[in-house]
Write a protein that holds these residues in place. Sequence first.
Motif, PDB file in Angstrom:
ATOM      1  N   LYS A 122     -34.976  -2.339  39.057  1.00 42.54           N
ATOM      2  CA  LYS A 122     -33.700  -2.215  38.341  1.00 42.54           C
ATOM      3  C   LYS A 122     -33.786  -1.266  37.148  1.00 42.54           C
ATOM      4  N   VAL A 123     -35.001  -0.826  36.815  1.00 45.14           N
ATOM      5  CA  VAL A 123     -35.192   0.129  35.717  1.00 45.14           C
ATOM      6  C   VAL A 123     -35.349   1.509  36.344  1.00 45.14           C
ATOM      7  N   ASN A 124     -34.401   2.375  36.086  1.00 44.48           N
ATOM      8  CA  ASN A 124     -34.415   3.702  36.679  1.00 44.48           C
ATOM      9  C   ASN A 124     -35.502   4.563  36.041  1.00 44.48           C
ATOM     10  N   PHE A 125     -36.196   5.308  36.876  1.00 45.03           N
ATOM     11  CA  PHE A 125     -37.308   6.143  36.407  1.00 45.03           C
ATOM     12  C   PHE A 125     -36.848   7.176  35.388  1.00 45.03           C
ATOM     13  N   LEU A 126     -35.708   7.805  35.614  1.00 46.36           N
ATOM     14  CA  LEU A 126     -35.238   8.835  34.680  1.00 46.36           C
ATOM     15  C   LEU A 126     -34.873   8.238  33.321  1.00 46.36           C
TER      16      LEU A 126
END
Length: 149
Positions: A88-92
Amino acid sequence: MNRMVESAIVLVIVAVITLIGNSIGHNFGLLEALPGMAVLFGICLAGIAANRFVFSKLPPVLYIITFGMLVTLPGFPGSEQFAAWVSKVNFLALTTPILAYAGVGIGKDLDALKKTGWRIVVVSLFVMASTFVASAGIAHVVLKVLGEI
Protein backbone atom coordinates in the motif's frame (compact mmCIF):
# COMPACT_ATOMS: atom_id res chain seq x y z
CA MET A 1 22.40 13.57 20.27
CA ASN A 2 22.55 9.80 20.01
CA ARG A 3 22.91 8.44 16.47
CA MET A 4 19.94 6.09 16.96
CA VAL A 5 17.71 8.98 18.03
CA GLU A 6 18.84 11.08 15.08
CA SER A 7 18.16 8.19 12.71
CA ALA A 8 14.72 7.63 14.22
CA ILE A 9 13.86 11.32 13.81
CA VAL A 10 14.94 11.28 10.15
CA LEU A 11 12.94 8.07 9.59
CA VAL A 12 9.83 9.64 11.14
CA ILE A 13 10.18 12.70 8.90
CA VAL A 14 10.62 10.49 5.81
CA ALA A 15 7.65 8.35 6.88
CA VAL A 16 5.36 11.37 7.31
CA ILE A 17 6.37 12.89 3.97
CA THR A 18 5.93 9.50 2.29
CA LEU A 19 2.48 9.01 3.78
CA ILE A 20 1.39 12.46 2.65
CA GLY A 21 2.77 11.91 -0.86
CA ASN A 22 1.22 8.45 -0.96
CA SER A 23 -2.22 9.77 -0.05
CA ILE A 24 -2.04 12.65 -2.54
CA GLY A 25 -0.73 10.92 -5.62
CA HIS A 26 -1.98 7.36 -5.24
CA ASN A 27 -5.10 5.38 -4.48
CA PHE A 28 -4.23 4.62 -0.86
CA GLY A 29 -5.23 6.82 2.04
CA LEU A 30 -3.15 7.76 5.04
CA LEU A 31 -4.65 5.16 7.35
CA GLU A 32 -4.54 2.47 4.69
CA ALA A 33 -0.79 2.92 4.14
CA LEU A 34 0.09 3.46 7.82
CA PRO A 35 0.66 -0.24 8.71
CA GLY A 36 2.99 -0.68 5.72
CA MET A 37 4.92 2.44 6.66
CA ALA A 38 5.18 1.15 10.23
CA VAL A 39 6.66 -2.12 8.93
CA LEU A 40 9.17 -0.21 6.77
CA PHE A 41 10.03 2.06 9.69
CA GLY A 42 10.60 -0.94 11.95
CA ILE A 43 12.79 -2.70 9.39
CA CYS A 44 14.89 0.43 8.90
CA LEU A 45 15.24 1.04 12.63
CA ALA A 46 16.19 -2.61 13.21
CA GLY A 47 18.82 -2.36 10.47
CA ILE A 48 20.31 0.78 11.96
CA ALA A 49 20.34 -0.82 15.43
CA ALA A 50 21.99 -3.96 14.05
CA ASN A 51 24.62 -1.82 12.38
CA ARG A 52 25.30 -0.01 15.63
CA PHE A 53 25.30 -2.97 18.00
CA VAL A 54 26.20 -6.06 15.94
CA PHE A 55 28.85 -5.33 13.31
CA SER A 56 29.33 -1.69 12.44
CA LYS A 57 31.84 -2.20 9.63
CA LEU A 58 29.01 -3.16 7.27
CA PRO A 59 26.71 -0.45 5.89
CA PRO A 60 23.28 -0.19 7.55
CA VAL A 61 21.55 -0.66 4.19
CA LEU A 62 22.87 -4.25 4.13
CA TYR A 63 21.06 -5.02 7.37
CA ILE A 64 17.91 -3.20 6.23
CA ILE A 65 17.74 -5.15 2.97
CA THR A 66 18.40 -8.43 4.77
CA PHE A 67 15.68 -7.81 7.35
CA GLY A 68 13.27 -6.71 4.63
CA MET A 69 13.89 -9.90 2.68
CA LEU A 70 13.53 -12.06 5.79
CA VAL A 71 10.16 -10.68 6.88
CA THR A 72 8.70 -11.17 3.41
CA LEU A 73 10.05 -14.67 2.78
CA PRO A 74 7.33 -17.29 2.35
CA GLY A 75 7.12 -19.25 5.57
CA PHE A 76 8.11 -16.33 7.79
CA PRO A 77 5.30 -15.75 10.31
CA GLY A 78 3.13 -12.90 9.00
CA SER A 79 5.03 -12.49 5.73
CA GLU A 80 1.84 -12.34 3.64
CA GLN A 81 0.38 -9.67 5.92
CA PHE A 82 3.62 -7.63 5.90
CA ALA A 83 3.78 -7.80 2.12
CA ALA A 84 0.13 -6.75 1.84
CA TRP A 85 0.67 -3.78 4.14
CA VAL A 86 3.86 -2.63 2.41
CA SER A 87 2.20 -2.94 -1.01
CA LYS A 88 0.00 0.00 0.00
CA VAL A 89 3.07 2.27 0.14
CA ASN A 90 3.90 3.43 -3.36
CA PHE A 91 7.57 3.26 -4.33
CA LEU A 92 7.60 6.73 -5.90
CA ALA A 93 6.11 8.27 -2.77
CA LEU A 94 8.87 6.58 -0.81
CA THR A 95 11.72 7.76 -3.02
CA THR A 96 10.76 11.44 -3.06
CA PRO A 97 11.83 12.32 0.51
CA ILE A 98 14.87 10.05 0.29
CA LEU A 99 16.09 11.77 -2.88
CA ALA A 100 15.40 15.17 -1.34
CA TYR A 101 17.48 14.22 1.70
CA ALA A 102 20.28 12.97 -0.56
CA GLY A 103 20.16 16.23 -2.52
CA VAL A 104 20.50 18.26 0.67
CA GLY A 105 23.41 16.06 1.74
CA ILE A 106 25.21 16.56 -1.58
CA GLY A 107 24.42 20.26 -1.55
CA LYS A 108 26.37 20.67 1.68
CA ASP A 109 29.52 19.34 -0.03
CA LEU A 110 29.17 21.16 -3.34
CA ASP A 111 32.87 22.09 -3.37
CA ALA A 112 33.84 18.42 -3.06
CA LEU A 113 31.40 17.57 -5.85
CA LYS A 114 32.96 20.24 -8.09
CA LYS A 115 36.42 18.77 -7.49
CA THR A 116 35.35 15.35 -8.77
CA GLY A 117 34.38 16.89 -12.10
CA TRP A 118 33.05 14.94 -15.05
CA ARG A 119 34.50 11.63 -13.82
CA ILE A 120 31.73 11.25 -11.26
CA VAL A 121 29.16 11.25 -14.08
CA VAL A 122 30.93 8.39 -15.85
CA VAL A 123 31.33 6.41 -12.64
CA SER A 124 27.67 7.01 -11.74
CA LEU A 125 26.48 5.78 -15.12
CA PHE A 126 28.53 2.58 -14.82
CA VAL A 127 27.34 1.99 -11.26
CA MET A 128 23.67 2.48 -12.18
CA ALA A 129 23.93 0.32 -15.29
CA SER A 130 25.74 -2.50 -13.50
CA THR A 131 23.29 -2.38 -10.59
CA PHE A 132 20.37 -2.63 -13.00
CA VAL A 133 21.92 -5.52 -14.95
CA ALA A 134 22.85 -7.39 -11.77
CA SER A 135 19.38 -6.88 -10.27
CA ALA A 136 17.72 -8.06 -13.46
CA GLY A 137 20.00 -11.09 -13.56
CA ILE A 138 19.27 -12.03 -9.96
CA ALA A 139 15.54 -11.55 -10.49
CA HIS A 140 15.66 -13.72 -13.62
CA VAL A 141 17.45 -16.53 -11.81
CA VAL A 142 15.08 -16.40 -8.83
CA LEU A 143 11.98 -16.35 -11.04
CA LYS A 144 13.39 -19.23 -13.09
CA VAL A 145 14.06 -21.29 -9.94
CA LEU A 146 10.55 -20.57 -8.65
CA GLY A 147 9.09 -21.62 -11.99
CA GLU A 148 7.45 -18.27 -12.65
CA ILE A 149 9.13 -17.90 -16.07
